[in-house]
Design a protein around this motif. Structure first.
Motif, mmCIF file in Angstrom:
data_model
loop_
_atom_site.group_PDB
_atom_site.id
_atom_site.type_symbol
_atom_site.label_atom_id
_atom_site.label_comp_id
_atom_site.label_asym_id
_atom_site.label_seq_id
_atom_site.Cartn_x
_atom_site.Cartn_y
_atom_site.Cartn_z
ATOM 1 N N GLY A 173 0.802 -1.221 0.000
ATOM 2 C CA GLY A 173 0.000 0.000 0.000
ATOM 3 C C GLY A 173 0.829 1.263 0.000
ATOM 4 N N VAL A 174 2.165 1.148 0.130
ATOM 5 C CA VAL A 174 3.038 2.317 0.139
ATOM 6 C C VAL A 174 3.404 2.661 -1.305
ATOM 7 N N ARG A 175 3.284 3.929 -1.684
ATOM 8 C CA ARG A 175 3.629 4.362 -3.023
ATOM 9 C C ARG A 175 5.051 4.907 -3.012
ATOM 10 N N ILE A 176 5.867 4.428 -3.948
ATOM 11 C CA ILE A 176 7.260 4.860 -4.014
ATOM 12 C C ILE A 176 7.549 5.370 -5.416
ATOM 13 N N SER A 177 8.471 6.313 -5.521
ATOM 14 C CA SER A 177 8.894 6.840 -6.814
ATOM 15 C C SER A 177 9.870 5.877 -7.458
ATOM 16 N N THR A 178 9.751 5.691 -8.758
ATOM 17 C CA THR A 178 10.598 4.728 -9.455
ATOM 18 C C THR A 178 11.244 5.343 -10.677
ATOM 19 N N CYS A 179 12.268 4.675 -11.177
ATOM 20 C CA CYS A 179 12.991 5.087 -12.381
ATOM 21 C C CYS A 179 13.129 3.899 -13.326
ATOM 22 N N SER A 180 13.540 4.198 -14.551
ATOM 23 C CA SER A 180 13.773 3.170 -15.562
ATOM 24 C C SER A 180 15.125 3.395 -16.222
ATOM 25 N N PHE A 181 15.693 2.344 -16.783
ATOM 26 C CA PHE A 181 16.915 2.480 -17.564
ATOM 27 C C PHE A 181 16.973 1.346 -18.578
ATOM 28 N N SER A 182 17.857 1.484 -19.531
ATOM 29 C CA SER A 182 18.046 0.450 -20.544
ATOM 30 C C SER A 182 19.531 0.180 -20.727
ATOM 31 N N LEU A 183 19.844 -1.040 -21.151
ATOM 32 C CA LEU A 183 21.221 -1.452 -21.419
ATOM 33 C C LEU A 183 21.256 -2.243 -22.718
ATOM 34 N N LYS A 184 22.394 -2.199 -23.388
ATOM 35 C CA LYS A 184 22.645 -3.066 -24.532
ATOM 36 C C LYS A 184 24.005 -3.723 -24.353
ATOM 37 N N GLU A 185 24.081 -4.987 -24.703
ATOM 38 C CA GLU A 185 25.346 -5.710 -24.581
ATOM 39 C C GLU A 185 25.433 -6.722 -25.711
ATOM 40 N N THR A 186 26.621 -6.939 -26.239
ATOM 41 C CA THR A 186 26.829 -7.898 -27.316
ATOM 42 C C THR A 186 27.595 -9.104 -26.796
ATOM 43 N N PHE A 187 27.112 -10.304 -27.123
ATOM 44 C CA PHE A 187 27.728 -11.560 -26.689
ATOM 45 C C PHE A 187 28.140 -12.371 -27.909
ATOM 46 N N GLN A 188 29.324 -12.966 -27.824
ATOM 47 C CA GLN A 188 29.830 -13.775 -28.920
ATOM 48 C C GLN A 188 29.292 -15.198 -28.811
ATOM 49 N N THR A 189 27.990 -15.340 -28.966
ATOM 50 C CA THR A 189 27.350 -16.649 -28.909
ATOM 51 C C THR A 189 26.000 -16.544 -29.594
ATOM 52 N N SER A 190 25.313 -17.654 -29.702
ATOM 53 C CA SER A 190 24.017 -17.686 -30.383
ATOM 54 C C SER A 190 22.895 -17.324 -29.412
ATOM 55 N N PRO A 191 21.745 -16.885 -29.918
ATOM 56 C CA PRO A 191 20.625 -16.556 -29.030
ATOM 57 C C PRO A 191 20.169 -17.723 -28.171
ATOM 58 N N ASP A 192 20.198 -18.953 -28.711
ATOM 59 C CA ASP A 192 19.715 -20.085 -27.923
ATOM 60 C C ASP A 192 20.624 -20.375 -26.739
#
Length: 338
Positions: free
Chosen positions: A206-225
């Motif tokens: 029931g407590v309201r708190i202020s929030t933030c957002s962020f984004s990141l990008k990273e490259t990996f030398q492997t396949s998505p699976d």
């Protein structure tokens, strides 16, 4: 980013200073050929395929030549393996007639992807032609690729732990000047300013708190699976966090890692493409979770990970961003060589 040993203590599981070659900083290597031979034998002899033509299964492994090593230099693991193998297969047609043949794999190595494996299926000498040969070429080779992929994943999971030991007293990474740092981190794109939400978010108490957002990008030398499995497979998570973890890799499944400092729940799982979760630090307000999405984008010989994090309590965005970069992304790269 904080220097080694000076980060947010909530992310740190344990400090170690128990060897002269701390973190295996100097070149070390481990011969895992014997383990690999046994693992390959067990996996391949479990291969069995069925179809309208009948049933085929691998029965023996008369040829298994090669070796496997793990090398570590300055915190990066390098997996080296090269195998040539021949397996015998036995097929039983729908009419009950038995046929025998062989399967040859010529180039199972760290230099080749599973899709590039050269797998040859043939009938034994003087064996009459049979539709079972087509079954083995069509379905059997797919199953063989699958279990050989399992071998590679087990190799990385089984022997990564213990090769790199984090320690506050170990060698510190060099502190480059700002210009060099900018060049070295071109593959990591960090949104420099967190986007604060227009209003506070309520938590279940029931407590309201202020929030933030962020984004990141990273490259990996492997396949998505492979990258997808790294995030949701309990054994892989335990290896790159170097601590016990509980991971239920189902939609709605819960996870807990880093000595319980991090916990949450998977809310959407799209295999090899997307992971969404509710995620929290133990010290956050009770029952408050951030919403995190990880999108995996196939870029040929590498995978770009795009992360969106929403609902982080104001004042926690920097430590959360640094923690994900360091204890997820960098830890995965150092552990698995991605």
């Amino acid at each position: 980013m904080a220097k080694w040993g000076e980060g947010d203590p909530r992310w740190i599981v344990e400090e170690r200073a128990d060897a002269t070659n701390v973190n295996n900083w100097h070149w070390t290597e481990r011969d895992v050929s014997s383990w690999s031979s046994e693992c390959l034998r067990q996996l391949l002899l479990s291969v069995r395929v069925e179809g309208a033509e009948g049933v085929c299964q691998l029965t023996d492994l008369p040829k298994l030549d090669g070796e496997a090593w793990i090398n570590n230099r300055k915190g990066k693991l390098i997996f080296l393996y090269e195998w040539q193998l021949r397996a015998s297969w036995l097929g039983t047609s729908s009419a009950g007639v038995k046929f025998r043949g062989t399967v040859d794999v010529f180039n199972l190595s760290d230099e080749n992807d599973m899709d590039d494996l050269d797998i040859s299926v043939s009938l034994g000498k003087d064996q009459p032609n049979t539709p079972l040969l087509d079954l083995m070429k069509r379905t059997g080779t797919k199953e063989i690729r699958r279990v050989l992929g399992d071998y590679v994943r087990q190799l990385k999971s089984e022997f990564s732990q213990g090769m790199i030991l984090p320690t506050a007293g170990g060698p510190k990474k060099p502190h480059p000047d700002a210009k060099k740092s900018q060049i070295q981190t071109t593959k990591t794109q960090i949104n420099p300013a967190p986007r604060c939400s227009s209003g506070p978010s309520p938590c279940s108490s029931g407590v309201r708190i202020s929030t933030c957002s962020f984004s990141l990008k990273e490259t990996f030398q492997t396949s998505p699976d492979e990258l997808y499995r790294t995030f949701i497979n309990q054994e892989f998570v335990q290896v790159f966090t170097r601590s016990a973890a509980l991971v239920d890799s189902r939609c709605g499944g819960r996870f807990q890692l880093l000595d319980g400092n991090v916990s949450g729940e998977f809310t959407q799982l799209v295999p090899d493409q997307r992971i969404e979760m509710r995620w929290r630090f133990r010290t956050w307000p009770s029952e408050h979770y951030a919403n995190i999405s990880l999108e995996l984008v196939d870029q040929g010989d590498e995978t770009e990970l795009r992360m969106e994090c929403r609902g982080v309590p104001v004042g926690e965005e920097e430590s959360t961003r640094e923690g994900w970069t360091r204890f997820y992304f960098q830890a995965i790269k150092q552990t698995f060589g991605y």
